[in-house]
Write a protein that holds these residues in place. Sequence first.
Motif, mmCIF file in Angstrom:
data_model
loop_
_atom_site.group_PDB
_atom_site.id
_atom_site.type_symbol
_atom_site.label_atom_id
_atom_site.label_comp_id
_atom_site.label_asym_id
_atom_site.label_seq_id
_atom_site.Cartn_x
_atom_site.Cartn_y
_atom_site.Cartn_z
ATOM 1 N N ASN A 18 0.839 -1.195 0.000
ATOM 2 C CA ASN A 18 0.000 0.000 0.000
ATOM 3 C C ASN A 18 0.881 1.255 0.000
ATOM 4 O O ASN A 18 1.705 1.434 0.897
ATOM 5 C CB ASN A 18 -0.904 -0.014 1.237
ATOM 6 C CG ASN A 18 -1.813 1.181 1.329
ATOM 7 O OD1 ASN A 18 -1.345 2.290 1.556
ATOM 8 N ND2 ASN A 18 -3.100 0.956 1.181
ATOM 9 N N PRO A 19 0.729 2.146 -0.987
ATOM 10 C CA PRO A 19 1.597 3.324 -1.072
ATOM 11 C C PRO A 19 1.461 4.280 0.110
ATOM 12 O O PRO A 19 2.447 4.926 0.487
ATOM 13 C CB PRO A 19 1.195 3.992 -2.384
ATOM 14 C CG PRO A 19 -0.088 3.361 -2.799
ATOM 15 C CD PRO A 19 -0.198 2.046 -2.111
ATOM 16 N N ASP A 20 0.298 4.352 0.716
ATOM 17 C CA ASP A 20 0.136 5.221 1.889
ATOM 18 C C ASP A 20 0.913 4.654 3.073
ATOM 19 O O ASP A 20 1.547 5.405 3.825
ATOM 20 C CB ASP A 20 -1.342 5.377 2.247
ATOM 21 C CG ASP A 20 -2.120 6.131 1.179
ATOM 22 O OD1 ASP A 20 -1.529 6.995 0.495
ATOM 23 O OD2 ASP A 20 -3.328 5.854 1.029
ATOM 24 N N PHE A 21 0.901 3.332 3.236
ATOM 25 C CA PHE A 21 1.691 2.690 4.281
ATOM 26 C C PHE A 21 3.175 2.932 4.042
ATOM 27 O O PHE A 21 3.904 3.319 4.957
ATOM 28 C CB PHE A 21 1.387 1.192 4.328
ATOM 29 C CG PHE A 21 2.227 0.425 5.313
ATOM 30 C CD1 PHE A 21 2.075 0.614 6.681
ATOM 31 C CD2 PHE A 21 3.172 -0.493 4.875
ATOM 32 C CE1 PHE A 21 2.850 -0.100 7.586
ATOM 33 C CE2 PHE A 21 3.947 -1.217 5.770
ATOM 34 C CZ PHE A 21 3.779 -1.012 7.138
ATOM 35 N N VAL A 22 3.618 2.749 2.815
ATOM 36 C CA VAL A 22 5.031 2.953 2.469
ATOM 37 C C VAL A 22 5.452 4.387 2.795
ATOM 38 O O VAL A 22 6.521 4.619 3.381
ATOM 39 C CB VAL A 22 5.292 2.612 0.985
ATOM 40 C CG1 VAL A 22 6.701 3.003 0.569
ATOM 41 C CG2 VAL A 22 5.059 1.119 0.737
ATOM 42 N N THR A 60 -5.814 -1.454 18.158
ATOM 43 C CA THR A 60 -6.996 -2.278 18.420
ATOM 44 C C THR A 60 -7.377 -3.077 17.183
ATOM 45 O O THR A 60 -7.682 -4.277 17.276
ATOM 46 C CB THR A 60 -8.169 -1.410 18.890
ATOM 47 O OG1 THR A 60 -7.819 -0.791 20.128
ATOM 48 C CG2 THR A 60 -9.442 -2.227 19.070
ATOM 49 N N GLU A 61 -7.354 -2.449 16.018
ATOM 50 C CA GLU A 61 -7.696 -3.150 14.782
ATOM 51 C C GLU A 61 -6.698 -4.274 14.503
ATOM 52 O O GLU A 61 -7.097 -5.374 14.073
ATOM 53 C CB GLU A 61 -7.736 -2.177 13.605
ATOM 54 C CG GLU A 61 -8.185 -2.801 12.304
ATOM 55 C CD GLU A 61 -9.657 -3.213 12.263
ATOM 56 O OE1 GLU A 61 -10.036 -3.919 11.306
ATOM 57 O OE2 GLU A 61 -10.428 -2.851 13.174
ATOM 58 N N LEU A 62 -5.421 -4.049 14.770
ATOM 59 C CA LEU A 62 -4.418 -5.093 14.590
ATOM 60 C C LEU A 62 -4.669 -6.267 15.546
ATOM 61 O O LEU A 62 -4.547 -7.435 15.155
ATOM 62 C CB LEU A 62 -3.013 -4.534 14.790
ATOM 63 C CG LEU A 62 -2.521 -3.549 13.729
ATOM 64 C CD1 LEU A 62 -1.234 -2.872 14.184
ATOM 65 C CD2 LEU A 62 -2.327 -4.244 12.390
ATOM 66 N N LEU A 68 4.704 -7.864 4.221
ATOM 67 C CA LEU A 68 3.820 -7.827 5.381
ATOM 68 C C LEU A 68 2.395 -7.983 4.871
ATOM 69 O O LEU A 68 1.918 -7.178 4.066
ATOM 70 C CB LEU A 68 3.970 -6.518 6.162
ATOM 71 C CG LEU A 68 5.272 -6.316 6.916
ATOM 72 C CD1 LEU A 68 5.322 -4.931 7.543
ATOM 73 C CD2 LEU A 68 5.459 -7.386 7.972
ATOM 74 N N LYS A 69 1.705 -9.011 5.335
ATOM 75 C CA LYS A 69 0.359 -9.315 4.841
ATOM 76 C C LYS A 69 -0.739 -8.623 5.623
ATOM 77 O O LYS A 69 -1.884 -8.570 5.169
ATOM 78 C CB LYS A 69 0.123 -10.825 4.900
ATOM 79 C CG LYS A 69 1.052 -11.625 4.028
ATOM 80 C CD LYS A 69 0.841 -13.106 4.244
ATOM 81 C CE LYS A 69 1.899 -13.898 3.507
ATOM 82 N NZ LYS A 69 1.882 -15.308 3.877
ATOM 83 N N ASN A 70 -0.411 -8.126 6.820
ATOM 84 C CA ASN A 70 -1.425 -7.578 7.715
ATOM 85 C C ASN A 70 -1.037 -6.166 8.149
ATOM 86 O O ASN A 70 -0.333 -5.981 9.132
ATOM 87 C CB ASN A 70 -1.590 -8.480 8.934
ATOM 88 C CG ASN A 70 -1.848 -9.925 8.544
ATOM 89 O OD1 ASN A 70 -0.925 -10.732 8.547
ATOM 90 N ND2 ASN A 70 -3.062 -10.242 8.185
ATOM 91 N N VAL A 71 -1.517 -5.204 7.402
ATOM 92 C CA VAL A 71 -1.209 -3.791 7.614
ATOM 93 C C VAL A 71 -2.515 -3.031 7.798
ATOM 94 O O VAL A 71 -3.494 -3.308 7.099
ATOM 95 C CB VAL A 71 -0.421 -3.225 6.403
ATOM 96 C CG1 VAL A 71 -0.329 -1.712 6.454
ATOM 97 C CG2 VAL A 71 0.965 -3.854 6.321
ATOM 98 N N ALA A 106 -1.909 7.440 10.176
ATOM 99 C CA ALA A 106 -1.319 6.493 11.119
ATOM 100 C C ALA A 106 -1.296 5.113 10.488
ATOM 101 O O ALA A 106 -2.054 4.838 9.554
ATOM 102 C CB ALA A 106 -2.101 6.473 12.428
ATOM 103 N N CYS A 107 -0.423 4.265 11.023
ATOM 104 C CA CYS A 107 -0.326 2.909 10.477
ATOM 105 C C CYS A 107 0.267 1.967 11.512
ATOM 106 O O CYS A 107 0.801 2.392 12.535
ATOM 107 C CB CYS A 107 0.539 2.895 9.217
ATOM 108 S SG CYS A 107 2.277 3.304 9.496
ATOM 109 N N GLY A 108 0.163 0.701 11.184
ATOM 110 C CA GLY A 108 0.772 -0.353 11.972
ATOM 111 C C GLY A 108 0.633 -1.656 11.211
ATOM 112 O O GLY A 108 -0.113 -1.744 10.236
ATOM 113 N N ALA A 109 1.349 -2.667 11.674
ATOM 114 C CA ALA A 109 1.310 -3.966 11.006
ATOM 115 C C ALA A 109 1.509 -5.053 12.046
ATOM 116 O O ALA A 109 1.991 -4.798 13.155
ATOM 117 C CB ALA A 109 2.402 -4.048 9.943
#
Length: 149
Positions: free
Chosen positions: A11-15, A93-95, A45-48, A59-62
């Motif tokens: 995902n370019p936003d994650f990158v 929480t979503e992760l 990473l399959k779960n971002v 914001a982001c996380g994996a």
Amino acid sequence: MITLTRTDSSNPDFVALVKLLDAYLAEKDGRDHDFYNQFNKIVNLKNVVVCYENGIPMACGAIKQFDENSMEVKRMFTEPKARGKGLASRVLTELEVWAAELGYKKCVLETGKRQVEAVALYKKKGYSLTPNYGQYIGIENSVCFQKFL
């Protein structure tokens, strides 16, 4: 409006958010940055999760498999201008929900002692200190946490 998107590391936003995270950590970690950076690759990473505020990535996380029962939380970051709004809590929480949906029983993570805000977030979200694991054993600046889901 706040939205969360489940995606992967392509995902370019994650990158883009991870590039900001790496710049932030290079400044915070100083000469320790090269050691930590080798463990923070985002390929495959399959779960971002990416958090958007009014369509803008903020914001982001994996998570990635740590062992048969645990997922490791990685690459948590919130844009400085968006901090204090609870976005990191929502991503985390979503992760955790995603990890539980996949059948995992626990999340583990490592952060640096200098990342005071991150340490506070994890404690607030119910994570408990655990002995440093893997490559972080004996690393003075590292602090590891776990949470049973």
